[in-house]
Design an enzyme around this catalytic site. Structure first.
Site, PDB file in Angstrom:
ATOM      1  N   HIS A  12       1.039  -1.204  -0.040  1.00 33.51           N
ATOM      2  CA  HIS A  12      -0.018  -0.006   0.055  1.00 33.51           C
ATOM      3  C   HIS A  12       0.921   1.365  -0.146  1.00 33.51           C
ATOM      4  O   HIS A  12       2.055   1.168   0.633  1.00 33.51           O
ATOM      5  CB  HIS A  12      -0.866  -0.079   1.123  1.00 33.51           C
ATOM      6  CG  HIS A  12      -0.086   0.105   2.501  1.00 33.51           C
ATOM      7  ND1 HIS A  12      -0.472  -1.002   3.534  1.00 33.51           N
ATOM      8  CD2 HIS A  12       0.868   0.939   3.101  1.00 33.51           C
ATOM      9  CE1 HIS A  12       0.489  -0.746   4.414  1.00 33.51           C
ATOM     10  NE2 HIS A  12       1.058   0.321   4.473  1.00 33.51           N
ATOM     11  N   HIS A  59      -1.620   3.828  10.301  1.00 37.55           N
ATOM     12  CA  HIS A  59      -0.449   4.775  10.275  1.00 37.55           C
ATOM     13  C   HIS A  59      -0.455   6.035  10.961  1.00 37.55           C
ATOM     14  O   HIS A  59      -0.256   7.117  10.766  1.00 37.55           O
ATOM     15  CB  HIS A  59       0.062   5.244   8.637  1.00 37.55           C
ATOM     16  CG  HIS A  59       0.315   4.248   7.720  1.00 37.55           C
ATOM     17  ND1 HIS A  59      -0.809   3.232   7.160  1.00 37.55           N
ATOM     18  CD2 HIS A  59       1.586   3.722   7.389  1.00 37.55           C
ATOM     19  CE1 HIS A  59      -0.057   2.291   6.494  1.00 37.55           C
ATOM     20  NE2 HIS A  59       1.055   2.522   6.461  1.00 37.55           N
ATOM     21  N   HIS A 192      10.972  -1.264   2.121  1.00 41.92           N
ATOM     22  CA  HIS A 192      11.106   0.252   1.869  1.00 41.92           C
ATOM     23  C   HIS A 192      11.135   0.780   3.166  1.00 41.92           C
ATOM     24  O   HIS A 192      11.136   0.379   4.535  1.00 41.92           O
ATOM     25  CB  HIS A 192       9.661   0.714   1.362  1.00 41.92           C
ATOM     26  CG  HIS A 192       8.073   0.522   2.182  1.00 41.92           C
ATOM     27  ND1 HIS A 192       7.784  -0.688   2.568  1.00 41.92           N
ATOM     28  CD2 HIS A 192       7.557   1.503   2.739  1.00 41.92           C
ATOM     29  CE1 HIS A 192       6.593  -0.500   3.090  1.00 41.92           C
ATOM     30  NE2 HIS A 192       6.541   0.847   3.498  1.00 41.92           N
ATOM     31  N   GLU A 239       6.222  -4.041   7.467  1.00 37.25           N
ATOM     32  CA  GLU A 239       4.603  -4.307   7.191  1.00 37.25           C
ATOM     33  C   GLU A 239       4.750  -5.605   6.541  1.00 37.25           C
ATOM     34  O   GLU A 239       3.407  -5.976   6.629  1.00 37.25           O
ATOM     35  CB  GLU A 239       4.337  -3.102   6.300  1.00 37.25           C
ATOM     36  CG  GLU A 239       4.255  -1.681   6.844  1.00 37.25           C
ATOM     37  CD  GLU A 239       3.778  -0.643   5.845  1.00 37.25           C
ATOM     38  OE1 GLU A 239       3.552   0.555   6.586  1.00 37.25           O
ATOM     39  OE2 GLU A 239       3.872  -0.827   4.626  1.00 37.25           O
TER      40      GLU A 239
HETATM   41  C1  DHB Z   1       4.879   5.034   1.173  1.00 38.82           C
HETATM   42  C2  DHB Z   1       4.745   3.592   1.679  1.00 38.82           C
HETATM   43  C3  DHB Z   1       3.878   3.342   2.545  1.00 38.82           C
HETATM   44  O1  DHB Z   1       3.832   1.889   3.326  1.00 38.82           O
HETATM   45  C4  DHB Z   1       3.246   4.278   3.441  1.00 38.82           C
HETATM   46  O2  DHB Z   1       2.470   3.840   4.430  1.00 38.82           O
HETATM   47  C5  DHB Z   1       3.300   5.424   3.131  1.00 38.82           C
HETATM   48  C6  DHB Z   1       4.098   6.131   2.010  1.00 38.82           C
HETATM   49  C7  DHB Z   1       5.610   5.317   0.223  1.00 38.82           C
HETATM   50  O3  DHB Z   1       6.612   4.479  -0.529  1.00 38.82           O
HETATM   51  O4  DHB Z   1       5.604   6.494  -0.050  1.00 38.82           O
HETATM   52 FE    FE Z   2       2.573   1.976   5.081  1.00 32.44          FE
END
Ligand code: DHB
Ligand code: FE
Length: 279
Positions: A12, A59, A192, A239
């Site tokens: 997401h 979040h 990420h 996550e």
């Molecule tokens: C991004 C990824 C995420 O899982 C999130 O919750 C908010 C932003 C991103 O890569 O921009």
């Molecule tokens: Fe996220």
């Protein structure tokens, strides 16, 4: 008894909501990502799930640092999407399934998971993204039951504990006195990191090994501590715990119906996987 028809796991990213709002599905940046969902649409048309149990991480919209449950289960009649500050339009309200919510809560507590039950819950992009991708016309085909796992405020639950939670949720669904067809969703990951010196960090080798493990060796990721997972997948890559819980809900044998992996979407390695229980 209710039947689990499959597990659908996906990344997401708020930018996905913006791309949908701006109709960018055919844009060269977005096409490889959105095209990955076509087989899921065919599968949904065939399998027609009635309810989605959704492992997701909030979040800071519904829970904030002042009060942050490790595991929380929604028991609301409806779930509203609210503004997270990304400037993305809100989506229509989601219908809950109170009967399944309370069955899950009772079953999990009896199974010694000390969860928080939430009779009010607002939901963020972790829930709106997969549902918008599943149902592009935003006529939601499923009622939902959110199961929230803390990935925001340390200490986080271990991968092993999240796997056990997923197994318990799977048992609960299969013991639900209903003829409903249930799909289990896991939303988050893959690698990420949004902050600090490693901002932008992506680990393709680890992601692909993780995807592979979900089919053949689903407890593989439970060998790692949370800090090891952060090291390998990034601070927000943890996550992937949502994928692990969703996979665990399916039980032992699975078959992979579809998968897609595309780097990057915003700062995220985006993954998509569709699994069915083995016959
Ligand atoms: C991004 C990824 C995420 O899982 C999130 O919750 C908010 C932003 C991103 O890569 O921009
Ligand atoms: Fe996220």
């Amino acid at each position: 008894m209710a039947q689990i028809v499959g597990a659908l796991t996906s990344s997401h990213v708020p930018a996905i909501g913006r791309a949908i709002a701006k109709n960018l599905q055919q844009d060269p940046y977005w096409k490889p990502f959105f095209d990955g969902w076509a087989p899921v649409h065919r599968w949904l048309a065939e399998r027609r799930p009635d309810v989605a149990v959704i492992f997701y991480n909030d979040h800071g919209l519904n829970f904030f640092l002042d009060k942050l449950p490790t595991f929380a289960v929604g028991a609301a009649p409806q779930y509203r999407n609210e503004d997270e500050g990304w400037g993305i339009p809100q989506v229509p309200v989601f219908e809950g399934d109170l009967d399944l919510s309370w069955h899950l809560i009772e079953s999990l507590v009896a199974d010694e998971f000390d969860i928080t039950s939430c009779q009010e819950m607002v939901v963020d992009h972790a829930i709106t993204n997969p549902l918008q991708l599943m149902y592009p016309d935003q006529a939601w085909g499923v009622r939902i039951v959110p199961v929230c796992i803390n990935t925001v405020q340390f200490p986080l639950p271990t991968a092993r504990r999240c796997y056990a939670l997923g197994e318990a949720v799977g048992r609960a669904i299969r013991s639900w006195d209903s003829d409903a067809r249930v799909v289990v969703l896991g939303t988050g990951g893959l690698s990420h990191q949004l902050d600090g010196q490693r901002a932008g960090f992506i680990n393709k080798d680890f992601d692909l090994a993780f995807l592979e493990s979900l089919e053949h060796d689903p407890r593989w990721a439970t060998q790692y501590s949370i800090h090891e997972l952060v090291e390998k997948a990034g601070t927000q890559g943890v996550e992937l715990l949502m994928w692990l819980a969703a996979r665990a809900a399916l039980g032992d044998g699975v078959k992979t119906m579809h998968r897609n992996y595309h780097i990057p979407i915003s700062n995220t390695a985006s993954g998509l996987m569709l699994l069915e229980p083995a016959a």
